[in-house]
Design an enzyme around this catalytic site. Structure first.
Site, PDB file in Angstrom:
ATOM      1  N   THR A  17      38.805  60.998  30.258  1.00  0.00           N
ATOM      2  CA  THR A  17      37.908  59.803  30.841  1.00  0.00           C
ATOM      3  C   THR A  17      38.229  59.220  32.109  1.00  0.00           C
ATOM      4  OG1 THR A  17      37.758  59.136  28.499  1.00  0.00           O
ATOM      5  CG2 THR A  17      37.339  57.391  30.115  1.00  0.00           C
ATOM      6  N   TYR A  31      29.561  58.793  28.190  1.00  0.00           N
ATOM      7  CA  TYR A  31      29.735  59.515  29.447  1.00  0.00           C
ATOM      8  C   TYR A  31      30.314  60.724  29.287  1.00  0.00           C
ATOM      9  CZ  TYR A  31      34.560  58.036  28.240  1.00  0.00           C
ATOM     10  OH  TYR A  31      35.587  58.001  27.404  1.00  0.00           O
ATOM     11  N   THR A  97      42.809  60.551  26.726  1.00  0.00           N
ATOM     12  CA  THR A  97      43.675  59.906  25.906  1.00  0.00           C
ATOM     13  C   THR A  97      43.544  60.015  24.535  1.00  0.00           C
ATOM     14  OG1 THR A  97      41.977  57.980  25.537  1.00  0.00           O
ATOM     15  CG2 THR A  97      43.553  57.761  27.341  1.00  0.00           C
ATOM     16  N   ASP A  98      42.388  60.634  23.975  1.00  0.00           N
ATOM     17  CA  ASP A  98      42.599  61.024  22.519  1.00  0.00           C
ATOM     18  C   ASP A  98      43.523  61.921  22.105  1.00  0.00           C
ATOM     19  OD1 ASP A  98      40.078  59.669  22.588  1.00  0.00           O
ATOM     20  OD2 ASP A  98      38.712  61.530  22.345  1.00  0.00           O
ATOM     21  N   LYS A 171      48.079  56.474  20.388  1.00  0.00           N
ATOM     22  CA  LYS A 171      46.953  55.666  20.508  1.00  0.00           C
ATOM     23  C   LYS A 171      46.663  54.981  19.245  1.00  0.00           C
ATOM     24  CE  LYS A 171      42.099  56.230  22.557  1.00  0.00           C
ATOM     25  NZ  LYS A 171      41.181  57.184  22.826  1.00  0.00           N
ATOM     26  N   GLU A 291      61.019  67.702  -2.031  1.00  0.00           N
ATOM     27  CA  GLU A 291      59.676  68.651  -1.341  1.00  0.00           C
ATOM     28  C   GLU A 291      59.619  68.863   0.034  1.00  0.00           C
ATOM     29  OE1 GLU A 291      59.615  65.835  -2.938  1.00  0.00           O
ATOM     30  OE2 GLU A 291      57.766  64.855  -2.263  1.00  0.00           O
TER      31      GLU A 291
HETATM   32  N1  LIG Z   1      39.804  57.813  27.002  1.00  0.00           N
HETATM   33  C1  LIG Z   1      39.667  59.236  26.880  1.00  0.00           C
HETATM   34  O1  LIG Z   1      40.280  59.670  27.716  1.00  0.00           O
HETATM   35  C2  LIG Z   1      38.753  59.739  25.695  1.00  0.00           C
HETATM   36  C3  LIG Z   1      38.242  60.958  25.904  1.00  0.00           C
HETATM   37  N2  LIG Z   1      37.391  61.188  24.979  1.00  0.00           N
HETATM   38  C4  LIG Z   1      39.285  62.126  26.082  1.00  0.00           C
HETATM   39  O2  LIG Z   1      40.211  62.218  25.329  1.00  0.00           O
HETATM   40  O3  LIG Z   1      39.097  63.069  26.806  1.00  0.00           O
END
Ligand SMILES: NC(=O)C[C@H](N)C(=O)O
Length: 326
Positions: A17, A31, A97-98, A171, A291
């Site tokens: 992002t 986006y 961020t994912d 996250k 286990e």
């Molecule tokens: N905030 C982000 O960067 C989320 C985005 N979908 C990614 O991980 O590329």
């Protein structure tokens, strides 16, 4: 290096992002992540050049959901080569961020040797949004990578004015700006403007390991299987049949599973097949049991990273138990 020369900081861009774009300035969900190149990210923050001498390299330009193990290896090897340069003070990785915490944890385990700062940064709003957080996050990340106070702290995550340990950060919210947290361990520090301010002297997470991945081009496949009431062994066995060299269970509570799964993990453990038991609760230890292998404080996605690295070096169940600290 001349007396007045600025610290050298290399930026490695992978997409996300922070490099996202949309036609609408209020679009923060639909986006296209990974649209803008590394030079445009750097050009958008002219202040960077007063903090450090910057170089930029595009490693990938993808949403972080498309980061692969081979990209992780390439990124880590590139960073280690750069950190070995005397003029390099530190490096910054821009990332979606994912899955940022997985890359950050991988880099923490594979690039901490030099003690120079490795900083992973992302954004929750695309570059085209009103109040995009990426540019200031990037400036703070570069300021951290340029700072001598950031040495010997392992890889670090910069988001929303905070400095997090890559070992612990995760996250915690799908869309909010303050999404990166370590529920139990807290932050290492925060920024006063662009100035990093640490709460503690350098300290390493208990049980932190270091892996040398130079020359490695692939890692053993590790799959993750989620637990819930009435879960059976279908997915666990399917993962093994599909070629997983280890499985991470997202356990209910303290890495726990329905009895039928527990019995299967116990059987697999006796055969020397590694099953790591993490937890779906979001914090706390998954402790030692008969286990499998308790994941300690590591969540499932970080457990997968550690298990891949450890298996690539031939670790057996006993060694894995000591690595996971569970
Ligand atoms: N905030 C982000 O960067 C989320 C985005 N979908 C990614 O991980 O590329």
């Amino acid at each position: 290096q001349a007396q007045d020369a600025k610290p050298g900081v290399s930026i490695y861009a992978t997409g996300g992002t922070i490099a996202g774009a949309s036609k609408s300035s209020t679009d923060t969900t639909t986006y296209k992540a990974g649209s803008i190149g590394v030079q445009a990210l750097i050009d958008a923050v002219p202040e960077l050049s007063s903090v450090a001498t910057i170089t930029g390299e595009q490693i990938a330009n993808v949403p972080s959901n498309d980061i692969t193990t081979s990209l992780l290896l390439k990124l880590s090897q590139t960073i280690n080569r750069q950190l070995a340069q005397p003029g390099t003070n530190g490096v910054v990785v821009t990332h979606g961020t994912d899955t940022l915490e997985e890359t950050a944890f991988f880099l923490d385990l594979t690039t901490s040797g030099s003690g120079k700062p490795v900083v992973i940064v992302g954004a929750m709003r695309p570059a085209t949004a009103i109040s995009a957080d990426g540019p200031f996050n990037l400036l703070q990340a570069v300021s951290l990578a340029a700072s001598n106070s950031a040495k010997n702290r392992g890889a670090m995550v910069v988001m929303n004015d905070r400095i997090g340990s890559a070992f612990y950060n995760t996250k915690t919210n799908t869309t909010a700006m303050d999404t990166f947290r370590s529920v139990e361990q807290g932050y290492l520090g925060m920024f006063i403007g662009t100035q990093p301010s640490f709460y503690y002297s350098p300290a390493l997470p208990t049980g932190k390991l270091a892996f040398d991945v130079s020359g490695i081009t692939s890692l053993p496949k590790v799959s993750i299987v989620y637990m819930h009431e009435d879960q059976d062994n279908e997915q666990l066995d399917a993962a093994i049949r599909a070629g997983a060299k280890g499985v991470v269970i997202v356990g209910n509570g303290n890495g726990s599973t329905p009895t039928i799964v527990k019995n299967r993990i116990e059987e697999l453990t006796k055969q020397g097949y590694p099953v790591v038991r993490a937890s779906r609760t979001g914090s706390g230890f998954s402790t030692k049991k008969i286990e499998g292998i308790g994941s300690g404080t590591l969540n499932a996605q970080k457990s997968r990273i550690l298990l891949m690295l450890a298996l690539s070096q031939g670790a057996d169940i006993q060694l894995l138990r000591s690595y996971f600290n569970g």
